[in-house]
Design a protein around this motif. Structure first.
Motif, mmCIF file in Angstrom:
data_model
loop_
_atom_site.group_PDB
_atom_site.id
_atom_site.type_symbol
_atom_site.label_atom_id
_atom_site.label_comp_id
_atom_site.label_asym_id
_atom_site.label_seq_id
_atom_site.Cartn_x
_atom_site.Cartn_y
_atom_site.Cartn_z
ATOM 1 N N HIS A 131 6.952 -4.562 -7.329
ATOM 2 C CA HIS A 131 6.051 -3.937 -6.360
ATOM 3 C C HIS A 131 6.266 -4.458 -4.936
ATOM 4 O O HIS A 131 5.586 -4.003 -4.012
ATOM 5 C CB HIS A 131 4.598 -4.200 -6.763
ATOM 6 N N VAL A 141 3.183 -10.077 -3.082
ATOM 7 C CA VAL A 141 2.359 -9.267 -3.986
ATOM 8 C C VAL A 141 1.270 -10.136 -4.609
ATOM 9 O O VAL A 141 0.107 -9.723 -4.715
ATOM 10 C CB VAL A 141 3.235 -8.627 -5.081
ATOM 11 N N THR A 169 -6.327 -1.979 -4.535
ATOM 12 C CA THR A 169 -4.916 -1.587 -4.562
ATOM 13 C C THR A 169 -4.298 -1.648 -5.946
ATOM 14 O O THR A 169 -3.360 -0.901 -6.237
ATOM 15 C CB THR A 169 -4.096 -2.501 -3.620
ATOM 16 N N TRP A 170 -4.832 -2.491 -6.830
ATOM 17 C CA TRP A 170 -4.147 -2.808 -8.076
ATOM 18 C C TRP A 170 -4.981 -2.478 -9.309
ATOM 19 O O TRP A 170 -6.207 -2.574 -9.290
ATOM 20 C CB TRP A 170 -3.776 -4.297 -8.112
ATOM 21 N N GLN A 183 0.247 -0.320 -9.151
ATOM 22 C CA GLN A 183 -0.394 0.016 -7.886
ATOM 23 C C GLN A 183 -1.164 1.318 -8.027
ATOM 24 O O GLN A 183 -0.673 2.287 -8.623
ATOM 25 C CB GLN A 183 0.647 0.152 -6.775
ATOM 26 N N GLN A 184 -2.354 1.347 -7.470
ATOM 27 C CA GLN A 184 -3.192 2.538 -7.599
ATOM 28 C C GLN A 184 -2.515 3.788 -7.043
ATOM 29 O O GLN A 184 -2.636 4.876 -7.608
ATOM 30 C CB GLN A 184 -4.530 2.310 -6.885
ATOM 31 N N GLN A 185 -1.802 3.640 -5.951
ATOM 32 C CA GLN A 185 -1.203 4.812 -5.312
ATOM 33 C C GLN A 185 -0.072 5.422 -6.140
ATOM 34 O O GLN A 185 0.348 6.552 -5.880
ATOM 35 C CB GLN A 185 -0.668 4.434 -3.933
ATOM 36 N N ASP A 186 0.407 4.691 -7.149
ATOM 37 C CA ASP A 186 1.555 5.166 -7.927
ATOM 38 C C ASP A 186 1.197 5.646 -9.330
ATOM 39 O O ASP A 186 2.094 6.029 -10.086
ATOM 40 C CB ASP A 186 2.598 4.043 -8.064
ATOM 41 N N SER A 216 2.891 4.797 -14.302
ATOM 42 C CA SER A 216 3.280 4.708 -12.898
ATOM 43 C C SER A 216 4.492 5.587 -12.624
ATOM 44 O O SER A 216 5.357 5.774 -13.485
ATOM 45 C CB SER A 216 3.599 3.256 -12.530
#
Length: 362
Positions: A131, A141, A169-170, A183-186, A216
């Protein structure tokens, strides 16, 4: 009478299982790796990642010593086997001793390798490195995770060996030997399974557990499953950025009343049924006015003149769902363990009834 060797074997087996998968009683007694090695592990709140680097390593080492501990215990539990004198022991016990010594030796070497270069070789460090940005490393990270873990608005649930932590974020899953990080965005989240338990060690009320798949878009991040109580589902969704899809069309009960209603329905379905006379026409439920009334209250729990329940002479006026909601609304909300065994008054005539008296109309 059982021999001391058999007794010790059974006792050690129970000890080993409780040590590897500690129940609440063992945790409260402090007989866990985290408690025994607390001075070395440090504080999880102060340095979450560093704590779990050491915890996973210490756990692996401690568990690898269990076979050797059994051998040493058998030296005293079964002196006739001459286990204290290796050259006198049988071939089977010599083989067992060899592997009992080899296992902690290998894990010790592995732990030493992991700890080299500031834990750069640890599997968790490699997991976090996936990450990291091109110009940074896994420590950047780790610093981000440590900072967000210290915040009070994180979502955290589960036992120490199977925790789920969601920060801004995680998404992190803590297991006995490793951590899964995404990662939340992925991520894409999907409800894949639901299990309902009528009784749990912590309460006497039904509990629904959901299994959510965390996948992810990063090909280097392995998908993992998280498991949580359905009553925590709403709080989890508030913390997540990505939506949760329900591929299995699971009915999620986010409140105690929802869980009770499902249990109420399943119990009523096995009760005695009521056959409505052909001359009687059923009307819509007066509770929701959307479903035809489909239940009748008939005293079946005891003889007519026994117990607190009474015979209800009302015609069918309620559907099963509305009657279940009425039953739940009349309960002591502070003591849900008493709901299934309690009596409530009929919403129309006030005659007392219990779940056994609720009959479906056929």
């Amino acid at each position: 009478m059982e021999s001391p060797a058999v007794t010790f074997t059974l006792a050690y087996l129970v000890f080993a299982v409780c040590f590897v998968f500690p129940p609440d009683e063992v945790r409260s007694a402090g007989l866990t790796v985290q408690s025994l090695l607390s001075a070395w592990l440090g504080s999880e709140d102060a340095a979450f990642v560093q704590y779990h680097l050491r915890r996973s390593t210490g756990t692996l080492l401690a568990h690898s010593l269990l076979p050797l501990g059994y051998y040493l215990g058998m030296c005293f539990a079964a002196p006739e086997k001459h286990l204290c004198f290796f050259y006198l022991a049988s071939k089977e016990w010599k083989t067992f001793f060899f592997f009992a010594v080899l296992l902690p030796a290998i894990t010790s070497a592995l732990a030493y390798y992991w700890s080299r270069k500031g834990w750069n070789n640890h599997p968790l460090a490699r997991t976090l490195a996936v990450h990291a940005l091109p110009q940074s490393g896994w420590r950047a990270v780790a610093s981000s995770i440590n900072t967000e873990f210290r915040r009070i608005d994180k979502f955290a649930t589960g036992a120490p060996g199977a925790r789920v932590i969601v920060t801004d974020t995680w998404v992190i899953k803590v297991t006995t030997y490793c951590l899964h990080v995404a990662q939340q965005q992925d991520i894409h989240l999907t409800v894949t399974d639901s299990r309902q338990h009528e009784l749990t060690p912590d309460s006497n009320v039904p509990v629904q557990f959901l299994t959510i798949r965390v996948a992810s878009v990063n090909p280097y991040v392995k998908a993992f499953d998280i498991r949580l109580n359905s009553t925590e589902y709403g709080e989890l969704r508030e913390k997540l950025r990505a939506p949760i899809s329900n591929a299995a069309n699971v009915v999620i009960h986010q409140s105690l009343s929802d869980l009770f209603l499902e249990t109420f329905t399943s119990l009523v379905e096995i009760n005695q049924t009521y056959h409505v006379p052909s001359t009687q026409e059923l009307e819509p439920c007066i509770g929701c006015m959307q479903t035809i009334a489909n239940i009748k209250l008939i005293k079946n729990c005891q003889e007519p003149n026994e117990g607190e329940c009474q015979q209800c002479y009302c015609r069918p006026m309620w559907c099963l769902t509305c009657m279940g909601k009425w039953f739940a609304s009349r309960q002591d909300q502070q003591h849900p363990e008493t709901w299934l065994s309690s009596q409530v008054p009929c919403p129309t005539c006030r005659a007392k009834f219990c779940i056994l008296d609720v009959c479906l109309i056929r």
